[in-house]
Design a protein around this motif. Structure first.
Motif, PDB file in Angstrom:
ATOM      1  N   GLU A 117      -0.783  -8.571  16.485  1.00  0.00           N
ATOM      2  CA  GLU A 117      -1.878  -7.469  15.709  1.00  0.00           C
ATOM      3  C   GLU A 117      -3.415  -7.992  15.810  1.00  0.00           C
ATOM      4  OE1 GLU A 117      -0.781  -7.821  11.884  1.00  0.00           O
ATOM      5  OE2 GLU A 117       0.613  -6.471  11.821  1.00  0.00           O
ATOM      6  N   VAL A 118      -3.367  -9.512  15.988  1.00  0.00           N
ATOM      7  CA  VAL A 118      -4.691 -10.174  16.111  1.00  0.00           C
ATOM      8  C   VAL A 118      -5.006 -10.197  17.553  1.00  0.00           C
ATOM      9  CG1 VAL A 118      -5.652 -12.596  16.171  1.00  0.00           C
ATOM     10  CG2 VAL A 118      -4.549 -11.725  14.251  1.00  0.00           C
ATOM     11  N   ALA A 119      -4.410 -10.056  18.548  1.00  0.00           N
ATOM     12  CA  ALA A 119      -4.500  -9.976  19.828  1.00  0.00           C
ATOM     13  C   ALA A 119      -5.337  -8.818  20.074  1.00  0.00           C
ATOM     14  CB  ALA A 119      -3.309 -10.362  20.854  1.00  0.00           C
ATOM     15  N   GLN A 120      -4.673  -7.858  19.586  1.00  0.00           N
ATOM     16  CA  GLN A 120      -5.186  -6.355  19.897  1.00  0.00           C
ATOM     17  C   GLN A 120      -6.713  -6.226  18.951  1.00  0.00           C
ATOM     18  OE1 GLN A 120      -2.271  -3.503  18.307  1.00  0.00           O
ATOM     19  NE2 GLN A 120      -2.265  -2.657  20.478  1.00  0.00           N
ATOM     20  N   GLN A 121      -6.594  -6.596  17.842  1.00  0.00           N
ATOM     21  CA  GLN A 121      -7.896  -6.802  17.194  1.00  0.00           C
ATOM     22  C   GLN A 121      -9.079  -7.286  17.836  1.00  0.00           C
ATOM     23  OE1 GLN A 121      -7.057  -8.718  13.335  1.00  0.00           O
ATOM     24  NE2 GLN A 121      -6.315  -6.841  12.561  1.00  0.00           N
ATOM     25  N   LEU A 122      -8.843  -8.633  18.474  1.00  0.00           N
ATOM     26  CA  LEU A 122      -9.810  -9.494  19.387  1.00  0.00           C
ATOM     27  C   LEU A 122      -9.843  -9.044  20.642  1.00  0.00           C
ATOM     28  CD1 LEU A 122      -9.299 -12.902  17.481  1.00  0.00           C
ATOM     29  CD2 LEU A 122     -11.129 -11.155  16.879  1.00  0.00           C
ATOM     30  N   GLN A 123      -8.739  -8.310  21.174  1.00  0.00           N
ATOM     31  CA  GLN A 123      -9.039  -7.775  22.663  1.00  0.00           C
ATOM     32  C   GLN A 123      -8.799  -9.059  23.529  1.00  0.00           C
ATOM     33  OE1 GLN A 123     -12.476  -5.436  23.286  1.00  0.00           O
ATOM     34  NE2 GLN A 123     -12.007  -4.093  21.739  1.00  0.00           N
ATOM     35  N   ILE A 124      -7.707  -9.763  23.225  1.00  0.00           N
ATOM     36  CA  ILE A 124      -7.269 -10.993  24.022  1.00  0.00           C
ATOM     37  C   ILE A 124      -5.957 -10.950  24.546  1.00  0.00           C
ATOM     38  CG2 ILE A 124      -9.151 -12.398  22.916  1.00  0.00           C
ATOM     39  CD1 ILE A 124      -7.128 -13.652  21.073  1.00  0.00           C
ATOM     40  N   GLU A 125      -5.283  -9.749  24.460  1.00  0.00           N
ATOM     41  CA  GLU A 125      -3.874  -9.872  24.894  1.00  0.00           C
ATOM     42  C   GLU A 125      -3.514 -10.229  26.138  1.00  0.00           C
ATOM     43  OE1 GLU A 125      -4.477  -5.570  23.047  1.00  0.00           O
ATOM     44  OE2 GLU A 125      -5.842  -7.084  23.974  1.00  0.00           O
ATOM     45  N   GLN A 126      -4.566  -9.931  27.275  1.00  0.00           N
ATOM     46  CA  GLN A 126      -4.146 -10.463  28.511  1.00  0.00           C
ATOM     47  C   GLN A 126      -4.446 -12.071  28.801  1.00  0.00           C
ATOM     48  OE1 GLN A 126      -6.834  -8.787  27.272  1.00  0.00           O
ATOM     49  NE2 GLN A 126      -8.546  -8.590  28.744  1.00  0.00           N
ATOM     50  N   TYR A 127      -5.007 -12.679  27.744  1.00  0.00           N
ATOM     51  CA  TYR A 127      -5.094 -14.298  27.785  1.00  0.00           C
ATOM     52  C   TYR A 127      -4.072 -14.914  27.067  1.00  0.00           C
ATOM     53  CZ  TYR A 127      -9.953 -12.232  28.668  1.00  0.00           C
ATOM     54  OH  TYR A 127     -10.858 -11.356  29.238  1.00  0.00           O
ATOM     55  N   LEU A 128      -3.229 -14.443  26.705  1.00  0.00           N
ATOM     56  CA  LEU A 128      -2.231 -15.073  25.578  1.00  0.00           C
ATOM     57  C   LEU A 128      -1.483 -16.131  26.417  1.00  0.00           C
ATOM     58  CD1 LEU A 128      -0.689 -12.285  23.648  1.00  0.00           C
ATOM     59  CD2 LEU A 128      -2.331 -13.914  23.019  1.00  0.00           C
ATOM     60  N   ASN A 129      -1.398 -16.051  27.697  1.00  0.00           N
ATOM     61  CA  ASN A 129      -0.609 -17.262  28.583  1.00  0.00           C
ATOM     62  C   ASN A 129      -1.141 -18.306  28.995  1.00  0.00           C
ATOM     63  OD1 ASN A 129       2.098 -15.947  27.998  1.00  0.00           O
ATOM     64  ND2 ASN A 129       1.638 -14.576  29.397  1.00  0.00           N
ATOM     65  N   ARG A 130      -2.676 -18.128  28.798  1.00  0.00           N
ATOM     66  CA  ARG A 130      -3.700 -18.874  29.404  1.00  0.00           C
ATOM     67  C   ARG A 130      -3.785 -20.056  28.618  1.00  0.00           C
ATOM     68  NH1 ARG A 130      -8.909 -15.684  32.297  1.00  0.00           N
ATOM     69  NH2 ARG A 130      -7.468 -13.972  33.382  1.00  0.00           N
ATOM     70  N   ARG A 131      -4.367 -21.300  28.977  1.00  0.00           N
ATOM     71  CA  ARG A 131      -4.963 -22.338  28.300  1.00  0.00           C
ATOM     72  C   ARG A 131      -6.251 -22.331  28.121  1.00  0.00           C
ATOM     73  NH1 ARG A 131      -1.362 -27.637  30.606  1.00  0.00           N
ATOM     74  NH2 ARG A 131       0.644 -26.695  30.016  1.00  0.00           N
ATOM     75  N   PRO A 132      -6.871 -23.144  27.078  1.00  0.00           N
ATOM     76  CA  PRO A 132      -8.258 -23.056  26.632  1.00  0.00           C
ATOM     77  C   PRO A 132      -9.149 -23.144  27.930  1.00  0.00           C
ATOM     78  CG  PRO A 132      -7.081 -23.751  24.820  1.00  0.00           C
ATOM     79  CD  PRO A 132      -5.858 -23.714  25.775  1.00  0.00           C
ATOM     80  N   SER A 133      -8.844 -24.242  28.540  1.00  0.00           N
ATOM     81  CA  SER A 133      -9.645 -24.550  29.797  1.00  0.00           C
ATOM     82  C   SER A 133      -9.839 -23.335  30.728  1.00  0.00           C
ATOM     83  CB  SER A 133      -8.967 -25.573  30.364  1.00  0.00           C
ATOM     84  OG  SER A 133      -7.995 -25.348  31.119  1.00  0.00           O
ATOM     85  N   GLN A 134      -8.955 -22.256  30.928  1.00  0.00           N
ATOM     86  CA  GLN A 134      -9.116 -21.137  31.620  1.00  0.00           C
ATOM     87  C   GLN A 134      -9.773 -20.191  31.142  1.00  0.00           C
ATOM     88  OE1 GLN A 134      -4.715 -21.193  31.670  1.00  0.00           O
ATOM     89  NE2 GLN A 134      -4.917 -21.418  34.393  1.00  0.00           N
ATOM     90  N   LEU A 135     -10.460 -20.442  29.799  1.00  0.00           N
ATOM     91  CA  LEU A 135     -11.304 -19.271  29.156  1.00  0.00           C
ATOM     92  C   LEU A 135     -12.559 -19.608  28.965  1.00  0.00           C
ATOM     93  CD1 LEU A 135      -8.823 -19.120  25.853  1.00  0.00           C
ATOM     94  CD2 LEU A 135      -8.767 -17.504  28.215  1.00  0.00           C
ATOM     95  N   SER A 136     -13.532 -18.392  29.048  1.00  0.00           N
ATOM     96  CA  SER A 136     -15.071 -18.740  28.732  1.00  0.00           C
ATOM     97  C   SER A 136     -15.156 -19.058  27.339  1.00  0.00           C
ATOM     98  CB  SER A 136     -15.683 -17.418  29.254  1.00  0.00           C
ATOM     99  OG  SER A 136     -15.308 -16.223  28.074  1.00  0.00           O
ATOM    100  N   GLY A 137     -16.485 -19.340  27.054  1.00  0.00           N
ATOM    101  CA  GLY A 137     -16.825 -19.618  25.578  1.00  0.00           C
ATOM    102  C   GLY A 137     -16.355 -18.662  24.694  1.00  0.00           C
ATOM    103  N   GLY A 138     -16.960 -17.430  25.034  1.00  0.00           N
ATOM    104  CA  GLY A 138     -16.598 -16.510  24.151  1.00  0.00           C
ATOM    105  C   GLY A 138     -15.157 -16.154  23.862  1.00  0.00           C
TER     106      GLY A 138
END
Length: 365
Positions: A117-138
């Motif tokens: 539910e939260v991943a859909q709300q925040l549009q981060i479904e495609q990032y669920l298997n990544r680690r924080p270092s692989q993400l942008s600040g936003g």
């Protein structure tokens, strides 16, 4: 309706140093409260007191009708989003979001449901298997918000969550947080030093200075009727023009005289000012000063002003002149003919004016 958060006579001191002084704030369920003020005003300390991360020196804090003054943070039914994101670097996004639920013993099926539910709300479904270092600040900020959302708490606390983002991303994330608030109907307390963030996000604003509440109100109340000179100057970009003047009562209202270098004073007539002391500070927002002919109405007064500086800003042009030794900014249309060193007739909308006491700084009208 009972307040979801009720802060009564709160004091916070470190030894002899008083950080917060007699804070009284109450918000209803669904409110978006923003604590705003300059660095060192005590806004983050107040948020930490609400969270239970800082013990208070005096007063009380109620959340959901219960006295939480001496209750540990984990039992306050709150969720906090930190400025630094505070994500676990070795965990995936999914595990960062569900970690708190796992610690609290929430069953696996519920964890998966809330994560989805939260991943859909925040549009981060495609990032669920990544680690924080692989993400942008936003993206990291969205994960930090997602971790708070799965708690479904009585109160969300945000400690300057956008300060690490660039200007464009700040605007985007600000919009996302506002949409989220409308969608969830959640109660949020948000700390920022950015008065634009405060004005755009809040349903209620608390302006702090030196650990003391200067004003509490809606964004409209804070902007249009600032309680004192500090609020008038701090809230607004460009800031409210604050010009020393003299008030002299006459038969048709009040004569407002503003000194002008090398010439006769600028004289304005305000028919609604009421009783004012002789020495006043006149406050007028830049957008309430226009080029002659572009503003009309019974409260509009015109005066000749010498232009010091012209600052094009896309859709607007900021024109700076000097009255009584004080710079005054007018927000004019983009195609204005104003030029530095030339005189221009400006229209002042006295229906929008604020008057302040030079001695106390408090609002007079």
């Amino acid at each position: 309706m009972a307040p979801i958060l009720n802060i009564k006579n709160l004091d916070k001191a470190y030894g002899p140093v008083e950080i917060l002084k007699d804070i009284n704030v109450a918000i209803e369920p669904g409110d978006f409260l923003v604590l705003v003020g300059p660095s060192g005003c005590g806004k983050s300390t107040l948020l930490n007191c609400i969270a239970g991360l800082e013990p208070i020196t005096g007063g009380s804090i109620e959340i959901g009708g219960r006295d939480m003054t001496n209750v540990s943070p984990k039992d306050r039914d709150i969720a906090m989003v930190f400025q630094s994101y505070a994500l676990y670097p070795t965990m995936s996004v999914a595990k960062n979001i569900t970690f708190g639920m796992k610690v609290r013993g929430v069953d696996q099926a519920t964890q998966e449901q809330k994560l989805h539910e939260v991943a859909q709300q925040l549009q981060i479904e495609q990032y669920l298997n990544r680690r924080p270092s692989q993400l942008s600040g936003g993206q990291r900020q969205r994960v930090a918000i997602g971790r708070a959302l799965v708690r479904d708490p009585k109160l969300f606390l945000f400690d300057e969550p956008l300060s690490n983002l660039d200007a464009k991303l700040r605007v985007e994330m600000r919009s996302e947080i506002k949409k989220l608030h409308h969608k969830l109907g959640a109660t949020m307390v948000y700390v920022t030093h950015d008065q634009i963030e405060a004005m755009t996000l809040a349903t209620k604003i608390v302006v702090l200075k030196g650990g003391v509440v200067q004003q509490i109100g809606s964004p409209s109340e804070i902007y249009n009727r600032p309680a004192n000179l500090f609020v008038a100057d701090f809230m607004g970009s460009p800031a409210m023009n604050l010009i020393p003047a003299k008030a002299r009562r006459n038969g048709s209202g009040t004569r407002i005289e503003i000194d002008r270098e090398g010439g006769a004073p600028v004289v304005l007539h305000d028919t609604h000012a009421g009783d004012l002391p002789e020495d006043i500070i006149l406050g007028l927002r830049p957008e309430d000063i226009a080029e002659a002919g572009f503003r009309a109405g019974e409260d509009v007064q015109e005066a000749e002003c010498l232009i010091d500086m012209v600052e094009p800003a896309g859709a607007d042009t900021y024109v700076v002149s000097r009255l009584g030794g004080t710079s005054m900014t007018a927000r004019l249309h983009a195609e204005t003919s104003a030029h530095p060193g030339e005189s221009m007739t400006l229209a002042f909308d006295l229906g929008k004016v604020s008057y302040f006491s030079p001695e106390s700084g408090q609002r007079l009208n």
